[in-house]
Write an enzyme that holds these catalytic residues in place. Structure first.
Site, PDB file in Angstrom:
ATOM      1  N   HIS A  66      -2.541  -0.707 -33.524  1.00 29.86           N
ATOM      2  CA  HIS A  66      -3.813  -0.654 -32.812  1.00 29.86           C
ATOM      3  C   HIS A  66      -3.896   0.543 -31.872  1.00 29.86           C
ATOM      4  CE1 HIS A  66      -4.916  -4.338 -34.703  1.00 29.86           C
ATOM      5  NE2 HIS A  66      -3.918  -4.994 -34.157  1.00 29.86           N
ATOM      6  N   ASP A  94      -6.475   7.202 -39.146  1.00 28.35           N
ATOM      7  CA  ASP A  94      -7.008   5.917 -38.717  1.00 28.35           C
ATOM      8  C   ASP A  94      -7.909   6.170 -37.515  1.00 28.35           C
ATOM      9  OD1 ASP A  94      -6.931   2.906 -38.931  1.00 28.35           O
ATOM     10  OD2 ASP A  94      -6.309   3.152 -36.853  1.00 28.35           O
ATOM     11  N   GLU A 134      -9.937   4.202 -34.013  1.00 36.44           N
ATOM     12  CA  GLU A 134     -10.226   3.054 -33.162  1.00 36.44           C
ATOM     13  C   GLU A 134     -11.687   3.170 -32.751  1.00 36.44           C
ATOM     14  OE1 GLU A 134      -8.258   0.594 -32.744  1.00 36.44           O
ATOM     15  OE2 GLU A 134      -6.481   1.497 -33.639  1.00 36.44           O
ATOM     16  N   ASP A 138      -1.107   3.560 -36.172  1.00 37.52           N
ATOM     17  CA  ASP A 138      -1.508   2.983 -37.451  1.00 37.52           C
ATOM     18  C   ASP A 138      -1.432   4.003 -38.576  1.00 37.52           C
ATOM     19  OD1 ASP A 138      -1.926   0.641 -36.173  1.00 37.52           O
ATOM     20  OD2 ASP A 138      -4.109   0.647 -36.309  1.00 37.52           O
TER      21      ASP A 138
END
Length: 734
Positions: free
Chosen positions: A689, A548, A550, A694
């Site tokens: 988050h 994942d 950000e 995640d």
């Protein structure tokens, strides 16, 4: 289920049509009667009233039937999807239903699930009791391996890592700059660490030695002797001596068959010999400097001493001059000793460590390799061995020596159309004489010298070393020679002979034979990537990187950047929480307040972190030989694709998306957000988050999905990707 849903929708439309017709007919009759009593309506008035009443009736009927459809058609469909999820995973229950009938059915299903869970708990308790001693043995193994000063890696024949200790991870995952490159991990390929040709050469030697030993009378096939050693360097520049031993299975077990047994894998025990090699090099340099530097002063001292001894009546002035020579040369020698001692810590030259190998084994492997490569072209090359001393051992760099022999033989085939070469190995005093010879075609001396001095390039393989470099590394000599009488020409190599080892380590026998405790779960032994394509591999057998990101925002094409990448790995249907990738990235652009509120990453946290062009190559190495898994993966993949040119790496891995797979498994659910999917499948949500948090949740969700996909008949990677592409959500683009 799909046919039922379509039938219900068709019935709904038919009902609406019939109801509208009935209402229209009734309204028309009423208008006609009213016309007779009231003296008549205008045509427009009758039509308007007719349409108004028809629409009102159809709307009311739609609301009634739609409510009925949601309660008695869609409700059971959602209940069926929930039941499929909870039936696969223990501890989950159906949610409260709306209608009394479905509520009663749900309560009955939950009672059955509770009984099933109680039975599973009882079975699990019995399994835990049965495995208590096994876990104890594994704990002992873990403690022993943690304290080993050597690195230990166990692999299957495909080079997939089955077991490693912490020392191996520290030594083999270090990059050239000392950073952790995450190269070593369960299910990963050992060829990301070591050269494939080097490992395959060692395996070939193991199989050859075991094959020879298995053919001898009176030899226990299950206690074959065989091992291989080689020296290599890590990416961090450390020099390792590797000892390879085969893992042998029982008769008929899949693997490379040798004497009725199968080699199912190998064990590498690695010693860091960098400091030992450096110490030997410093010692050799010291000795050499003392020899070279002391020769002149010692000669002067000897001459002066002889003059003083032979001429006892020498004049005093001349005698003092000779005594001065003795004093000066002794001072020079003293200075040289002091200088050599002071320079002992400097690395003056590199010394390559050699291995001991049976000469006949080396010749056999060389003949087979030359024949395989020579027969790949248009013209065939025959290789024969003759006059082989079976008891002669060599101390050489066998990998480099095989490269040199193959290089010379293939150049003879390509440039002079030689159709047959021969190899011989004999003892010559304290040396070994290795000949590569042929008949009928002569080289000139100048061409032969060029061949020996050129870098060795064989087909797609290239080496910066020349034949002379390899032979000198082995402390040997090589030259070209012709015999006009016999019409033969040959390259003759003189190599140092070695004594036969007294104690050879035994091969490791399969646990099924009872030779050692069963202290591991090596399901990956039976995995093989060479037998079928990745798309046709079962989902349960694949290795995955769940990841994942950000970002600074939601628009990758508009300039938003990655600020964090988190990933973990799934191997053998297990989430490896200790094999993680978690890296902050400096985006070189401001962060919006909206994004900071979502992920909590501030500008100060990113200061001093590496840029994306530095991070992506390391992350690409972490993902090697795996399938990428993400939630709404199209979003993250778009960021990676936009950085291909800048980072120099391309993420062309297969990709699975848990958002799309959720739409495949549960098409009637209202949402496919990660939190909602996790709740439906009973996965605890934590660390949301953050990229790594995640990724962990996504990995747990994906593992819960695998048995559900299998129940739908989706068992391979190809089937999962095709089913995902047919969903509505697959149209989403970034």
């Amino acid at each position: 289920m799909k046919a039922t849903r379509q039938l219900c929708r068709a019935a709904l439309l038919a009902g609406l049509f019939v109801l509208a017709v009935v209402l229209a007919a009734a309204t028309l009759m009423w208008v006609t009667e009213a016309d007779g009593r009231a003296g008549g309506w205008s045509a427009e008035g009758r039509i308007f009233v007719l349409l108004l009443l028809t629409l009102a009736g159809a709307g009311g009927a739609y609301l009634v039937i739609a409510g009925w459809y949601a309660r008695y058609v869609n409700g059971p469909l959602r209940m069926a999807e929930d039941l499929a999820a909870v039936a696969t995973h223990s501890g989950l229950r159906l949610p409260e239903q709306v209608t009394p009938e479905l509520r009663t059915l749900g309560q009955a299903a939950n009672q059955l699930l509770a009984a099933r869970d109680a039975l599973e708990r009882d079975v699990a308790e019995r399994v835990r009791e049965a495995r208590a001693s096994l876990e104890e043995e594994r704990s002992r193994l873990a403690a022993l391996m943690a304290d080993l000063s050597q690195s230990v890696v166990v692999c299957n024949l495909d080079g997939r890592v089955l077991l490693y200790n912490q020392r191996a991870k520290q030594e083999l995952s270090a990059g050239p700059d000392g950073s952790n490159g995450e190269l070593l991990g369960l299910g990963r390929s050992i060829y990301t660490v070591f050269d494939r040709a080097l490992i395959e050469h060692a395996l070939e030697r193991l199989q050859s030695a075991s094959r020879d030993a298995g053919g001898e009378a009176g030899v226990d096939r299950k206690k074959l002797l065989g091992s291989a050693q080689f020296v290599t360097a890590t990416r961090a520049g450390r020099l390792l001596r590797a000892h390879m031993s085969p893992v042998l299975g029982s008769d008929g077990q899949p693997g490379a068959q040798v004497a009725g047994l199968s080699i199912t894998g190998f064990v590498l025990v690695l010693d860091d010999v960098t400091s030992t090699n450096e110490r030997h090099a410093r010692r050799d340099a010291l000795i050499q400097s003392l020899i070279e530097g002391g020769r002149g002063p010692l000669g002067s001292l000897r001459a002066a001493a002889e003059m003083l001894s032979d001429f006892s009546d020498m004049p005093a002035q001349q005698r003092d001059r000779f005594l001065g020579v003795i004093r000066d040369e002794a001072s020079v020698l003293s200075t040289q000793f002091e200088t050599a001692a002071a320079a002992f810590s400097n690395d003056l030259r590199e010394r390559w460590l050699l291995e001991e190998i049976l000469g006949a084994e080396l010749v056999e492997v060389a003949a087979r390799r030359i024949a395989e490569r020579g027969n790949a072209g248009q013209h065939k090359l025959a290789v024969k061995s003759e006059q082989i001393d079976d008891g002669l051992w060599l101390r050489v760099d066998s990998f480099g020596l095989l490269q040199a022999l193959s290089y010379l033989a293939l150049r003879l085939q390509d440039e002079y159309e030689v159709r047959e070469v021969r190899l011989s190995l004999q003892r010559s005093g304290h040396l070994a004489q290795l000949d590569l010879y042929w008949t009928g075609t002569f080289l000139n001396n100048e061409a032969a010298m060029i061949w020996l001095q050129d870098p060795m390039n064989i087909g797609s393989e290239s080496s910066p070393l020349s034949v002379v470099d390899v032979i000198e590394r082995c402390n040997g000599e090589i030259w070209f020679q012709r015999e006009r009488v016999s019409h033969r020409a040959f390259f003759r190599t003189m190599l140092p002979a070695a004594e036969a080892p007294k104690d050879l380590p035994r091969a490791i026998i399969s646990a099924a034979e009872g030779e050692r405790p069963e202290f591991y779960d090596f399901d990956i032994f039976h995995w093989s990537g060479g037998s079928h394509e990745l798309d046709d591999r079962p989902l349960a057998e694949l290795s995955y990187t769940v990841f994942d990101t950000e970002t600074t925002g939601l628009e990758p094409s508009a300039g938003d950047e990655i600020i964090q990448i988190g990933a973990t790995r799934i191997v053998n249907r297990r989430l490896l929480r200790h094999e993680c990738f978690d890296q902050l990235v400096d985006p070189k652009r401001p962060l919006s307040q909206q994004s900071v509120k979502v992920h909590g990453i501030t500008r100060e946290m990113l200061t001093g972190q590496p840029v994306i062009a530095t991070v992506l190559p390391t992350f690409h190495a972490f993902c090697a030989d795996t399938v990428l898994v993400g939630h709404n993966a199209a979003f993250d993949m778009r960021f990676l694709q936009l950085k291909e040119r800048q980072s120099g790496v391309r993420f062309d891995h297969p990709v699975l998306d848990t958002l799309l797979l959720s739409a495949v498994l549960q098409p009637n659910q209202n949402t496919h957000r990660l939190e909602a999917i996790a709740e439906r499948l009973g996965v605890s949500v934590f660390g949301r988050h953050t990229a790594l948090g995640d990724a962990m949740v996504t990995g747990e969700v994906f593992l819960k999905m695998l048995p559900l996909l299998a129940e739908m008949g989706i068992t391979t990677l190809r089937q999962a990707r095709e089913a995902s592409e047919r969903t509505y959500h697959a149209r989403l683009r970034y």
